[in-house]
Design a protein around this motif. Structure first.
Motif, PDB file in Angstrom:
ATOM      1  N   VAL A  42     -16.472   4.001 -26.199  1.00  0.00           N
ATOM      2  CA  VAL A  42     -17.612   3.596 -27.021  1.00  0.00           C
ATOM      3  C   VAL A  42     -17.083   2.928 -28.289  1.00  0.00           C
ATOM      4  CG1 VAL A  42     -19.569   4.455 -28.376  1.00  0.00           C
ATOM      5  CG2 VAL A  42     -19.091   5.401 -26.114  1.00  0.00           C
ATOM      6  N   LEU A  43     -17.739   1.880 -28.707  1.00  0.00           N
ATOM      7  CA  LEU A  43     -17.377   1.157 -29.916  1.00  0.00           C
ATOM      8  C   LEU A  43     -18.421   1.458 -30.987  1.00  0.00           C
ATOM      9  CD1 LEU A  43     -15.408  -1.009 -31.059  1.00  0.00           C
ATOM     10  CD2 LEU A  43     -17.054  -2.700 -30.294  1.00  0.00           C
ATOM     11  N   ALA A  44     -18.001   2.121 -32.059  1.00  0.00           N
ATOM     12  CA  ALA A  44     -18.917   2.469 -33.150  1.00  0.00           C
ATOM     13  C   ALA A  44     -19.052   1.273 -34.089  1.00  0.00           C
ATOM     14  CB  ALA A  44     -18.384   3.681 -33.916  1.00  0.00           C
ATOM     15  N   GLY A  45     -20.291   0.883 -34.373  1.00  0.00           N
ATOM     16  CA  GLY A  45     -20.512  -0.290 -35.193  1.00  0.00           C
ATOM     17  C   GLY A  45     -21.499  -0.068 -36.320  1.00  0.00           C
ATOM     18  N   SER A  46     -21.537  -1.025 -37.211  1.00  0.00           N
ATOM     19  CA  SER A  46     -22.437  -1.047 -38.360  1.00  0.00           C
ATOM     20  C   SER A  46     -22.438  -2.472 -38.881  1.00  0.00           C
ATOM     21  CB  SER A  46     -21.929  -0.070 -39.438  1.00  0.00           C
ATOM     22  OG  SER A  46     -22.819  -0.013 -40.529  1.00  0.00           O
ATOM     23  N   SER A  47     -23.138  -2.690 -39.968  1.00  0.00           N
ATOM     24  CA  SER A  47     -23.031  -3.983 -40.630  1.00  0.00           C
ATOM     25  C   SER A  47     -21.937  -3.875 -41.689  1.00  0.00           C
ATOM     26  CB  SER A  47     -24.369  -4.388 -41.247  1.00  0.00           C
ATOM     27  OG  SER A  47     -24.789  -3.431 -42.190  1.00  0.00           O
ATOM     28  N   PRO A  48     -21.443  -4.999 -42.207  1.00  0.00           N
ATOM     29  CA  PRO A  48     -20.458  -4.925 -43.282  1.00  0.00           C
ATOM     30  C   PRO A  48     -21.082  -4.257 -44.520  1.00  0.00           C
ATOM     31  CG  PRO A  48     -20.659  -7.182 -42.449  1.00  0.00           C
ATOM     32  CD  PRO A  48     -21.767  -6.381 -41.850  1.00  0.00           C
ATOM     33  N   PRO A  49     -20.267  -3.661 -45.368  1.00  0.00           N
ATOM     34  CA  PRO A  49     -20.800  -3.002 -46.565  1.00  0.00           C
ATOM     35  C   PRO A  49     -21.672  -3.916 -47.431  1.00  0.00           C
ATOM     36  CG  PRO A  49     -18.498  -2.444 -46.278  1.00  0.00           C
ATOM     37  CD  PRO A  49     -18.826  -3.494 -45.247  1.00  0.00           C
ATOM     38  N   VAL A  50     -21.344  -5.199 -47.476  1.00  0.00           N
ATOM     39  CA  VAL A  50     -22.126  -6.136 -48.295  1.00  0.00           C
ATOM     40  C   VAL A  50     -23.578  -6.214 -47.819  1.00  0.00           C
ATOM     41  CG1 VAL A  50     -21.512  -8.211 -46.977  1.00  0.00           C
ATOM     42  CG2 VAL A  50     -22.049  -8.402 -49.412  1.00  0.00           C
ATOM     43  N   PHE A  51     -23.816  -5.820 -46.571  1.00  0.00           N
ATOM     44  CA  PHE A  51     -25.170  -5.804 -46.010  1.00  0.00           C
ATOM     45  C   PHE A  51     -25.660  -4.377 -45.760  1.00  0.00           C
ATOM     46  CE2 PHE A  51     -23.370  -9.900 -44.387  1.00  0.00           C
ATOM     47  CZ  PHE A  51     -24.072 -10.718 -45.260  1.00  0.00           C
ATOM     48  N   GLY A  52     -25.103  -3.431 -46.506  1.00  0.00           N
ATOM     49  CA  GLY A  52     -25.575  -2.055 -46.446  1.00  0.00           C
ATOM     50  C   GLY A  52     -24.987  -1.218 -45.331  1.00  0.00           C
ATOM     51  N   GLY A  53     -23.862  -1.649 -44.764  1.00  0.00           N
ATOM     52  CA  GLY A  53     -23.275  -0.935 -43.641  1.00  0.00           C
ATOM     53  C   GLY A  53     -22.112  -0.038 -44.011  1.00  0.00           C
ATOM     54  N   ASP A  54     -21.515   0.519 -42.999  1.00  0.00           N
ATOM     55  CA  ASP A  54     -20.420   1.484 -43.104  1.00  0.00           C
ATOM     56  C   ASP A  54     -19.108   0.776 -42.773  1.00  0.00           C
ATOM     57  OD1 ASP A  54     -18.553   3.513 -42.742  1.00  0.00           O
ATOM     58  OD2 ASP A  54     -19.863   4.744 -41.476  1.00  0.00           O
ATOM     59  N   ASP A  55     -18.220   0.666 -43.756  1.00  0.00           N
ATOM     60  CA  ASP A  55     -16.962  -0.064 -43.583  1.00  0.00           C
ATOM     61  C   ASP A  55     -15.993   0.626 -42.626  1.00  0.00           C
ATOM     62  OD1 ASP A  55     -15.379  -2.302 -44.120  1.00  0.00           O
ATOM     63  OD2 ASP A  55     -14.258  -1.258 -45.687  1.00  0.00           O
ATOM     64  N   SER A  56     -16.246   1.886 -42.271  1.00  0.00           N
ATOM     65  CA  SER A  56     -15.354   2.579 -41.349  1.00  0.00           C
ATOM     66  C   SER A  56     -15.651   2.224 -39.892  1.00  0.00           C
ATOM     67  CB  SER A  56     -15.462   4.102 -41.536  1.00  0.00           C
ATOM     68  OG  SER A  56     -16.710   4.576 -41.067  1.00  0.00           O
ATOM     69  N   ARG A  57     -16.715   1.448 -39.661  1.00  0.00           N
ATOM     70  CA  ARG A  57     -17.092   1.045 -38.311  1.00  0.00           C
ATOM     71  C   ARG A  57     -16.896  -0.464 -38.150  1.00  0.00           C
ATOM     72  NH1 ARG A  57     -21.436   3.849 -35.499  1.00  0.00           N
ATOM     73  NH2 ARG A  57     -21.324   6.046 -36.042  1.00  0.00           N
ATOM     74  N   HIS A  58     -16.738  -0.876 -36.908  1.00  0.00           N
ATOM     75  CA  HIS A  58     -16.655  -2.309 -36.627  1.00  0.00           C
ATOM     76  C   HIS A  58     -18.007  -2.950 -36.939  1.00  0.00           C
ATOM     77  CE1 HIS A  58     -12.751  -2.145 -34.713  1.00  0.00           C
ATOM     78  NE2 HIS A  58     -13.143  -1.056 -34.081  1.00  0.00           N
ATOM     79  N   ASN A  59     -17.981  -4.247 -37.252  1.00  0.00           N
ATOM     80  CA  ASN A  59     -19.231  -4.973 -37.467  1.00  0.00           C
ATOM     81  C   ASN A  59     -19.194  -6.267 -36.661  1.00  0.00           C
ATOM     82  OD1 ASN A  59     -18.178  -7.187 -39.256  1.00  0.00           O
ATOM     83  ND2 ASN A  59     -17.674  -5.443 -40.577  1.00  0.00           N
ATOM     84  N   PRO A  60     -20.333  -6.902 -36.469  1.00  0.00           N
ATOM     85  CA  PRO A  60     -20.351  -8.120 -35.648  1.00  0.00           C
ATOM     86  C   PRO A  60     -19.400  -9.202 -36.142  1.00  0.00           C
ATOM     87  CG  PRO A  60     -22.585  -7.351 -36.005  1.00  0.00           C
ATOM     88  CD  PRO A  60     -21.690  -6.508 -36.888  1.00  0.00           C
ATOM     89  N   GLU A  61     -19.200  -9.280 -37.436  1.00  0.00           N
ATOM     90  CA  GLU A  61     -18.331 -10.317 -37.994  1.00  0.00           C
ATOM     91  C   GLU A  61     -16.863 -10.055 -37.632  1.00  0.00           C
ATOM     92  OE1 GLU A  61     -22.198 -10.206 -39.999  1.00  0.00           O
ATOM     93  OE2 GLU A  61     -20.750  -8.632 -39.567  1.00  0.00           O
ATOM     94  N   THR A  62     -16.406  -8.797 -37.778  1.00  0.00           N
ATOM     95  CA  THR A  62     -15.018  -8.502 -37.411  1.00  0.00           C
ATOM     96  C   THR A  62     -14.825  -8.578 -35.900  1.00  0.00           C
ATOM     97  OG1 THR A  62     -15.436  -6.113 -37.436  1.00  0.00           O
ATOM     98  CG2 THR A  62     -14.547  -7.089 -39.458  1.00  0.00           C
ATOM     99  N   LEU A  63     -15.857  -8.207 -35.153  1.00  0.00           N
ATOM    100  CA  LEU A  63     -15.755  -8.304 -33.697  1.00  0.00           C
ATOM    101  C   LEU A  63     -15.697  -9.761 -33.236  1.00  0.00           C
ATOM    102  CD1 LEU A  63     -18.165  -5.424 -32.661  1.00  0.00           C
ATOM    103  CD2 LEU A  63     -15.653  -5.443 -32.546  1.00  0.00           C
ATOM    104  N   MET A  64     -16.359 -10.663 -33.961  1.00  0.00           N
ATOM    105  CA  MET A  64     -16.275 -12.092 -33.640  1.00  0.00           C
ATOM    106  C   MET A  64     -14.846 -12.577 -33.841  1.00  0.00           C
ATOM    107  SD  MET A  64     -17.666 -15.001 -32.729  1.00  0.00           S
ATOM    108  CE  MET A  64     -19.429 -14.850 -32.925  1.00  0.00           C
ATOM    109  N   VAL A  65     -14.247 -12.206 -34.966  1.00  0.00           N
ATOM    110  CA  VAL A  65     -12.858 -12.597 -35.224  1.00  0.00           C
ATOM    111  C   VAL A  65     -11.945 -11.974 -34.163  1.00  0.00           C
ATOM    112  CG1 VAL A  65     -10.948 -12.482 -36.883  1.00  0.00           C
ATOM    113  CG2 VAL A  65     -13.273 -12.945 -37.701  1.00  0.00           C
ATOM    114  N   ALA A  66     -12.171 -10.693 -33.849  1.00  0.00           N
ATOM    115  CA  ALA A  66     -11.361 -10.015 -32.833  1.00  0.00           C
ATOM    116  C   ALA A  66     -11.488 -10.702 -31.476  1.00  0.00           C
ATOM    117  CB  ALA A  66     -11.775  -8.551 -32.723  1.00  0.00           C
ATOM    118  N   SER A  67     -12.690 -11.107 -31.108  1.00  0.00           N
ATOM    119  CA  SER A  67     -12.919 -11.773 -29.833  1.00  0.00           C
ATOM    120  C   SER A  67     -12.137 -13.084 -29.762  1.00  0.00           C
ATOM    121  CB  SER A  67     -14.416 -12.035 -29.646  1.00  0.00           C
ATOM    122  OG  SER A  67     -14.646 -12.741 -28.465  1.00  0.00           O
TER     123      SER A  67
END
Length: 183
Positions: A42-67
């Protein structure tokens, strides 16, 4: 893929794992989620902190770079294998940039900086050429509507060179008997 073959399909599920609460008289929705693909962790995700998310989880932006990093890497490894270039190491550092464009927030650029070390120092120039071919043939890079730049660096291995690769000489610009389209 061979003509007439079935196109691969990739299916996953997203489950919101956050909670709803009230703070200062306003509804607050936690941005936590899990993404699942059958048979994979399972991949735990959130939004980036700048958008109110949890920095300890992956976010769509980092996953795009990872992809994009992963796709370039896998395409490059496949090309190296076909060309008989023995890798000693491969590392990448990718950077994605969000910005307003056409009145919308979007990814506007990803820069990949793959660093490869080759077992045979003579193959360094060929490896750089294969990075260009990998970029032109990366499925993910070809699927996005923003610029993806690749700034590769290749170096010979510090150890002894591999001399017997048991591969015929291959023109790195014509791998597998076919030419690759440039991007």
């Amino acid at each position: 893929m061979a003509p007439g073959s079935v196109s691969p399909v990739f299916e996953g599920s997203l489950h919101w794992t956050g909670s709803a609460r009230e703070a200062d008289g306003k509804l607050k929705l936690e941005r936590a989620f899990d993404v699942e693909f059958a048979g994979k962790p399972v991949l735990a995700g959130s939004s980036p902190p700048v958008f109110g998310g949890d920095d300890s989880r992956h976010n769509p932006e980092t996953l795009m770079v990872a992809s994009l990093m992963a796709c370039h890497h896998l395409t490059f490894v496949s090309l190296c294998e076909r060309a008989g270039l023995a890798l000693a190491s491969y590392n990448d550092h990718g950077t994605g940039r969000l910005a307003m464009k056409d009145g919308k927030m979007r990814m506007v650029e990803v820069v990949l900086r793959p660093r490869t070390t080759l077992r045979d120092p003579v193959q360094t120039a060929a490896a750089l050429a294969l990075h260009e071919k990998a970029h032109a043939n990366c499925f993910m890079s070809n699927s996005v509507a923003f610029e993806v730049r690749v700034q590769p660096d290749a170096a010979p291995c510090a150890g002894p060179a591999m001399t017997d690769l048991s591969h015929p000489a291959v023109d790195p610009l014509r791998v597998g008997g076919r030419s690759f389209a440039s991007r």
